[in-house]
Design a protein around this motif. Structure first.
Motif, short mmCIF file in Angstrom:
data_model
loop_
_atom_site.label_atom_id
_atom_site.label_comp_id
_atom_site.label_asym_id
_atom_site.label_seq_id
_atom_site.Cartn_x
_atom_site.Cartn_y
_atom_site.Cartn_z
N LEU A 170 0.82 -1.20 0.00
CA LEU A 170 0.00 0.00 0.00
C LEU A 170 0.86 1.26 0.00
O LEU A 170 0.47 2.30 -0.51
CB LEU A 170 -0.91 0.02 1.23
N ILE A 171 2.04 1.16 0.63
CA ILE A 171 2.97 2.29 0.76
C ILE A 171 4.33 1.84 0.24
O ILE A 171 4.80 0.75 0.58
CB ILE A 171 3.10 2.75 2.22
N VAL A 172 4.97 2.67 -0.57
CA VAL A 172 6.29 2.33 -1.07
C VAL A 172 7.28 3.46 -0.79
O VAL A 172 6.92 4.63 -0.75
CB VAL A 172 6.28 2.04 -2.59
N CYS A 173 8.50 3.07 -0.54
CA CYS A 173 9.62 4.01 -0.39
C CYS A 173 10.88 3.20 -0.67
O CYS A 173 10.82 2.12 -1.25
CB CYS A 173 9.63 4.67 0.99
N ARG A 174 12.03 3.71 -0.28
CA ARG A 174 13.27 2.99 -0.52
C ARG A 174 13.19 1.58 0.05
O ARG A 174 12.72 1.38 1.17
CB ARG A 174 14.43 3.75 0.14
N TYR B 122 11.56 -0.86 -1.71
CA TYR B 122 10.36 -1.51 -2.23
C TYR B 122 10.68 -2.74 -3.06
O TYR B 122 9.81 -3.58 -3.30
CB TYR B 122 9.54 -0.50 -3.05
N GLU B 123 11.94 -2.85 -3.50
CA GLU B 123 12.31 -4.01 -4.33
C GLU B 123 12.42 -5.30 -3.51
O GLU B 123 12.53 -6.39 -4.07
CB GLU B 123 13.66 -3.75 -5.01
N ARG C 115 8.29 -6.18 2.60
CA ARG C 115 7.98 -5.07 1.69
C ARG C 115 6.61 -4.47 2.01
O ARG C 115 6.33 -3.32 1.63
CB ARG C 115 8.02 -5.53 0.24
N LEU C 116 5.76 -5.23 2.69
CA LEU C 116 4.41 -4.76 3.01
C LEU C 116 4.38 -3.85 4.22
O LEU C 116 3.35 -3.24 4.51
CB LEU C 116 3.47 -5.96 3.23
N GLU C 117 5.47 -3.74 4.94
CA GLU C 117 5.53 -2.93 6.17
C GLU C 117 6.64 -1.89 6.08
O GLU C 117 7.20 -1.46 7.08
CB GLU C 117 5.75 -3.82 7.38
N ASN C 118 6.95 -1.46 4.86
CA ASN C 118 8.05 -0.53 4.64
C ASN C 118 7.56 0.91 4.78
O ASN C 118 7.39 1.63 3.80
CB ASN C 118 8.66 -0.78 3.25
N TYR C 119 7.34 1.35 6.03
CA TYR C 119 6.76 2.67 6.28
C TYR C 119 7.81 3.77 6.45
O TYR C 119 7.46 4.92 6.66
CB TYR C 119 5.91 2.63 7.56
#
Length: 425
Positions: A285-289, A291-292, A298-302
């Motif tokens: 739902l949220i992406v930042c550095r 994300y790959e 990757r689903l909790e990369n806040y």
């Protein structure tokens, strides 16, 4: 005793060490651990034991809280642990927000995975059930005419994400009407079976309803769905922590829950599970550095988040492990039986929750005859300091009573007597 010694040795606080918490805070919290270890070494079938558990929760003065289905409380131990982590974070913000607590975060993931009997590589640590349902609904690559089945007992936070993310594409949301009090699990399975068509792609269902506490047979529905190539997503907001769950055995593809209900974690923490073979369907739902990252992380990369609450979830897992999942479930069922027996002879109180332990546990909805539920709820609050949830959906005029480990049988007696006094007035 061995498990309790392991708890003291392997708790999140034990992992913290003096490098993360000041010696004074660490000493105080370890002292609290040892005190809990001593208190909870008794007989879990004794009322005295559960009276001690009740003392670990600091409710408002005179409050009798039967509304855990809305929001749970934290044991004092979890509150103190979370506050200690918060003080540490504020003492050196950049260190602990980005990397300083990596091992501790992974320890929490591992504890949650162990509770649910799955691999840590299937668990993401999110904020709540609503986020988890949005994550599932937004990720599905569905086309116009495809169908998603939802029961008529789904919470709005489980239904609205499908409406928002998929209905505008022409995806059909089909409601499966379930009996309020089914004769057995197979009646529920059959309702879903009859709703399946060649266009059905997902079944999204609640594990334990917030309306009347009915448990849905997720395992049987998952087996049936997978035979048709259908994915299964489960809203476990009310089941996780109340009853023992083995997600490998249940067989669903996705499961999400808010840990601030029956696992008594800090507010704003949740759990997301995705079977490894089903993770390919998910998009963050949220992406930042970062994300790959191909792992479930990757689903909790806040980037930034409330890490003290995340570590507080670990402390809540430690507290649960100290008591024991089987003991907690057994206590919930004992309180359920005690409540149902206490009101069975009063014709003014009608149970609207299935009686079988296969079909219900710690949420029981009691319908009131000849009285308006909102008025009764208010009198219970004003005159007896009892908090419970009025339930008016599905034709109910009932009080939803949540039974949790901080209740004693004396609390149940107090509730039933208060109800009778209100109805007699």
């Amino acid at each position: 005793m061995t498990s309790r010694r392991s708890w003291l040795r392997n708790s999140v606080l034990g992992l913290a060490g003096s490098t993360l918490l000041t010696p004074q805070r660490l000493s105080a919290l370890r002292g609290h651990q040892h005190r809990l270890d001593g208190e909870l070494s008794g007989d879990p079938d004794s009322e005295k034991y559960w009276a001690l558990v009740r003392e670990h929760f600091s409710f408002a003065e005179n409050l009798r809280y039967f509304n855990n289905g809305s929001l749970g409380a934290c044991p004092t131990y979890v509150v103190e642990a979370t506050n200690a982590f918060r003080a540490t974070l504020d003492g050196f913000p950049s260190k602990y927000m980005w990397g300083g607590w990596q091992d501790q975060k992974e320890a929490v993931r591992g504890k949650v995975a162990a509770m649910l009997h799955v691999s840590p590589e299937t668990i993401a640590l999110i904020h709540n059930t609503t986020e988890g349902m949005n994550l599932i609904a937004s990720s599905m690559d569905l086309a116009a005419g495809d169908e998603v089945l939802l029961s008529n007992h789904e919470h709005t936070s489980a239904r609205i994400p499908w409406k928002y993310w998929q209905e505008g594409k022409g995806v059909v949301l089909k409601t499966v009407n379930l009996p309020l009090i089914p004769e057995g699990p197979q009646e529920i399975v059959e309702a879903f079976r009859q709703a399946i068509t060649p266009r059905t792609r997902v079944i999204s269902l609640v594990h334990l309803t917030n309306t009347n506490g009915m448990i849905l047979p997720v395992k049987a529905i998952s087996e049936m769905a997978h035979a048709h190539g259908i994915l299964v997503a489960v809203d476990g907001a009310q089941s996780m922590g109340m009853i023992n769950i083995d997600l490998e055995d249940l067989g669903c593809d996705f499961f999400t829950s808010s840990s601030h209900k029956w696992t008594f974690s800090p507010k704003g923490m949740g759990v997301f599970y995705a079977r490894e073979a089903a993770q390919k369907h998910l998009r963050p739902l949220i992406v930042c550095r970062g994300y790959e990252d191909e792992s479930i992380r990757r689903l909790e990369n806040y980037n930034t988040r409330n890490l003290p609450e995340l570590l507080g979830l670990g402390a809540a897992m430690d507290y649960r492990n100290l008591i024991g999942g089987e003991e907690i479930e057994r206590r919930i069922y004992a309180l359920k039986a005690y409540l149902r027996e206490a009101i069975a002879q009063d014709e003014r109180l009608v149970l609207k929750t299935p009686g079988s332990d296969l079909l219900s546990a710690g949420i029981q909805t009691v319908e009131l005859r000849e009285h308006q539920v909102g008025e009764v709820k208010q009198k219970l609050a004003d005159e007896f300091h009892i908090d419970c949830r009025p339930m008016g959906s599905h034709g109910l005029n009932g009080l939803r009573i949540s039974l949790a480990i901080y209740h004693t049988k004396a609390d149940v007696d107090y509730l039933v007597e208060a109800l009778r006094q209100v109805l007699d007035a």
